[in-house]
Design an enzyme around this catalytic site. Structure first.
Site, PDB file in Angstrom:
ATOM      1  N   ILE A 150       0.180  -5.468   2.673  1.00  0.00           N
ATOM      2  CA  ILE A 150       0.355  -4.013   3.440  1.00  0.00           C
ATOM      3  C   ILE A 150      -0.456  -2.956   2.900  1.00  0.00           C
ATOM      4  O   ILE A 150      -0.434  -2.840   1.517  1.00  0.00           O
ATOM      5  CB  ILE A 150       1.918  -3.500   3.679  1.00  0.00           C
ATOM      6  CG1 ILE A 150       2.599  -4.546   4.091  1.00  0.00           C
ATOM      7  CG2 ILE A 150       2.030  -2.184   4.268  1.00  0.00           C
ATOM      8  CD1 ILE A 150       4.143  -4.349   3.941  1.00  0.00           C
ATOM      9  N   CYS A 151      -1.302  -2.262   3.740  1.00  0.00           N
ATOM     10  CA  CYS A 151      -1.982  -1.198   3.103  1.00  0.00           C
ATOM     11  C   CYS A 151      -1.171   0.290   3.121  1.00  0.00           C
ATOM     12  O   CYS A 151      -1.299   0.565   4.368  1.00  0.00           O
ATOM     13  CB  CYS A 151      -3.342  -1.010   3.544  1.00  0.00           C
ATOM     14  SG  CYS A 151      -4.371   0.208   2.812  1.00  0.00           S
ATOM     15  N   LEU A 152      -0.470   0.735   2.302  1.00  0.00           N
ATOM     16  CA  LEU A 152       0.323   1.902   2.563  1.00  0.00           C
ATOM     17  C   LEU A 152       0.174   2.497   1.107  1.00  0.00           C
ATOM     18  O   LEU A 152       0.621   2.071   0.071  1.00  0.00           O
ATOM     19  CB  LEU A 152       1.742   1.636   3.103  1.00  0.00           C
ATOM     20  CG  LEU A 152       2.678   2.558   3.334  1.00  0.00           C
ATOM     21  CD1 LEU A 152       2.179   3.498   4.476  1.00  0.00           C
ATOM     22  CD2 LEU A 152       4.166   2.214   3.563  1.00  0.00           C
TER      23      LEU A 152
END
EC number: 2.3.2.23
Lengths: 482, 222
Positions: B87-89
């Site tokens: 996840i890119c957060l």
């Protein structure tokens, strides 16, 4: 061995006694002043944050110490008394019942309290409301208060908390507290708002939920940051401490999501309230380095209470080598200073009083031409400037080395003297002091040769710079032919 | 009891007591530091009706270090790797703060599904798809939700019941059946055609921009 044995044992015993005494003193302190103490005695270091209650209102007068208004005076030179500081603005008077807390960083040596005093690592007044001279004076007083064999921490806290320490730094007889400060208006605002806050609230007696450990703690174990978010000390200590240790100083900020979004980092005072002295130093170093990477022209305002990052003005170009490109003016406190020596602006033509330049030029020369480190320094101080300074530095260095090698300094007037010929008994042409050219010591004018004729002295028989006395009388070539 | 364990226990209990957020936490094994979190796909998005599971690892220095999270359920989303679930957060990285919790982080993941950030993608191919044709992207995301997250069958109302259970590789890749058939008819293997067209982002306006020769050239590469 038989003599040493019991001695070692005794000192070991002493240390055990000391440890117990320290433990006990700390427990007492914590139970009497839970709101003052933090940190862990087992680590050997103690942090005290002591709020000052004046016991009723007192007149506080803030006077301009002249640092900002007059370029001639420096903060360090201004004494704690009000007499020196007559120039500048009129003093500001306030009636206050509290003053912002003092922060003390203390290390207890293993032989405290029996044989040594606590070591005072750092003494700081929140909002820098005490001048550096006053703090120095207080440090001396604190150490002087300690008597061998007795715990002193309680008395220290009491001395500060009650405001009694103010007598020690106040030169005037009356009860008005006089505080010299570079920016009285700024300080007055801070002191007044602090007083108002502490009057209306009982922060330390209420309990506050800490969003990190998710427990509620008494205010004495909590800390309110400038953004007014409250966290417990142990949590912040661990969070910021870890960030500083691991180099993630961007994390040294209020953890509240709102503040994270705003991207506001903690200021020096907040950091100082939370982490240890060593960590504060590391944090400052890392921050400086990061700011340099971001914008190499940034210099933090040199005033303790300000520390605002000041970038190079856009009007200065890289090739500008006039003295004016050293001028920086802090947009927060409007302090004007020299980008080289970080002291009060001393005009474009006067060179810096302390050769600060040497430090970055040495740094510059230590790196390869064209390296990123060199480019950094060039962009910060201007390429042409750096070139000029390197030339000047190399010339200065050569001069210094020459003087070191070829001259002796007069022990009285410090003029450099070079001997062209003759004996090592010198008489200074300027101040008439008799001295030895070999070792630079002063000689008795009525008996100057004793220095060279007394066996055992280092210059014995060295009136002339020859291997031995015999060499003095070598036959002159062709003399015998005459 | 150490502070991390105390906090995690408290968080798990809080989550159990709060039924309104529909966020669930379960232990994976005996350790309270390895969890399985799940939440429903947000309404009004292609993820609606799906049930999304997230693998959660709580690091040693939690809450001072961010939680490690990745999707177990496959998700078609620009900021989630379609292969690994990574996840890119920002809050799982630099913008982490120790006041964030398991629940608030899962809620952030849920809202990430509502508002993709294609400019900061985790999966570049998916992000390109999102940028090229929103409607095509959404139907692919919806199809993924159906087959991987147990969401409703998007073709159900068209009477596509017959193929139930069979996974449509073309739809998974977010492509048009006609395009795949067109190149397959030239004699290329179907799987290879799907792979190439997906890589070339053969969707929307790109269909007219990318020439047939270009596609064939790619297909001929070993």
């Amino acid at each position: 061995m038989t003599v040493n044995g019991p001695q070692i044992e005794r000192s070991q015993e002493d240390e055990d006694v000391c440890r117990l005494m320290q433990q006990e003193e700390w427990e007492v302190l914590q139970s009497i002043y839970p709101e003052c103490s933090s940190a862990d005695i087992s680590k050997g270091s103690i942090k005290l944050e002591i709020p000052i209650e004046l016991g009723g209102t007192r007149e506080v007068e803030i006077v301009d110490d002249g640092t900002l208004s007059s370029s001639a005076e420096r903060l360090e030179d201004a004494g704690p008394s009000c007499k020196i500081v007559s120039q500048g603005l009129a003093p500001i008077s306030l009636s206050l019942s509290t003053l912002p807390p003092l922060l003390l960083d203390i290390v207890l040596p293993s032989s405290y309290p029996l044989h040594s005093a606590p070591i005072l690592l750092h003494l700081h007044a929140t909002h820098s409301w005490l001048s550096r001279t006053a703090l120095l004076l207080l440090k001396q007083k604190l150490i002087a208060m300690w008597a061998e064999g007795e715990g002193i921490l309680y008395e220290w806290v009491e001395w500060f908390k009650s405001g009694n320490f103010l007598e020690a730094i106040n030169s005037t007889e009356d009860s008005i507290v006089c505080l010299p400060h570079p920016s009285p208006i700024r300080l007055a605002k801070l002191l007044a708002s602090h007083d108002a806050l502490s009057a209306q609230e009982v922060f330390s007696h209420m309990s506050h939920p800490c969003a990190i450990c998710m427990t509620s703690l008494k205010g004495s174990k909590c800390i309110r940051l400038a953004c007014s978010h409250v966290f417990c000390r142990p949590c912040l200590e661990e969070y910021w401490g870890m960030a500083i240790r691991e180099g993630g100083i961007g994390q040294v900020r209020c953890p509240d999501p709102e503040c994270v979004k705003e991207g506001i980092e903690a200021n020096e005072e907040e950091v100082r309230r939370v982490v240890s002295e060593d960590e504060v130093k590391r944090w400052k170093r890392l921050r400086e380095k990061r700011d340099l990477d971001r914008d190499p022209t940034i210099i933090h305002c040199p005033l303790d209470f300000c520390q605002t990052p000041v970038p190079k003005p856009k009007t200065i170009t890289d090739d500008d080598s006039s003295g004016w490109n050293r001028l920086r003016t802090c947009h927060e406190c409007s302090y004007s200073f020299c980008a080289y020596c970080r002291r009060t602006w001393h005009g474009p033509h006067t060179s810096c009083a302390i050769p600060f330049t040497a430090s970055f030029i040495i740094d510059y020369l230590a790196h390869e031409p064209g390296s990123s480190e060199r480019l950094l320094i060039e962009s910060r101080y201007g390429k042409n400037n750096v070139k000029k300074l390197v030339l000047q530095y190399e010339e200065d260095k050569a001069n210094r080395e020459y003087l070191e090698r070829e001259t002796t300094t007069c022990p009285t007037c410090e003029v450099k003297v070079q001997k062209s010929h003759g004996c090592n008994h010198m008489t200074c042409a300027r101040c008439k002091t008799h001295f030895c050219y070999r070792c630079g010591t002063k000689l008795n004018p009525s008996h100057p040769y004793g220095h060279f004729s007394t066996p055992g002295l280092s210059c014995y028989s060295k009136l002339f710079d020859h291997e031995s006395v015999e060499d003095e009388w070598q036959p002159i070539e062709g003399f015998e032919d005459l | 009891m150490d502070a991390r364990l105390r906090r995690v226990n408290k968080e798990i209990a809080d989550c159990k007591n709060d039924r309104s957020s529909k966020i669930q936490l379960e232990l994976v094994d005996d350790s309270p530091f390895h969890l399985n979190g799940s939440f429903p796909g947000p309404e009004g998005t292609p993820y609606e009706g799906g049930h999304f599971e997230v693998d959660i690892r709580i690091p040693e220095s939690y809450p001072f270090q961010p939680l490690k999270m990745k999707f177990i359920t496959k998700v078609y989303h620009p900021n989630v790797s379609s292969a690994s679930g990574a996840i890119c957060l920002d809050i799982l990285k630099d913008a982490w703060s120790p006041v964030l919790t398991l629940k608030s982080t899962l809620i952030s993941l849920q809202s990430l599904l509502c508002s993709p950030e294609p400019n900061d993608p985790q999966d570049a191919e998916v992000a390109k798809h999102y940028m090229t044709s929103r409607s095509s992207f959404e139907s692919t995301a919806r199809y993924w939700t159906h087959i991987y997250a147990g969401g409703p069958d998007p073709n159900a109302k068209d009477g596509g019941k017959g193929k139930d259970g069979q996974r449509d590789e073309v739809a998974i890749a977010g492509l048009e059946k006609a395009h795949v058939n067109q190149f397959e008819a030239l004699g290329f293997e179907r799987g290879k055609v799907i792979d190439v067209l997906r890589r070339l982002n053969y969707r929307g306006v790109n269909v007219t921009k990318i020439t047939e020769d270009r596609v064939v050239e790619e297909l001929l590469k070993p």
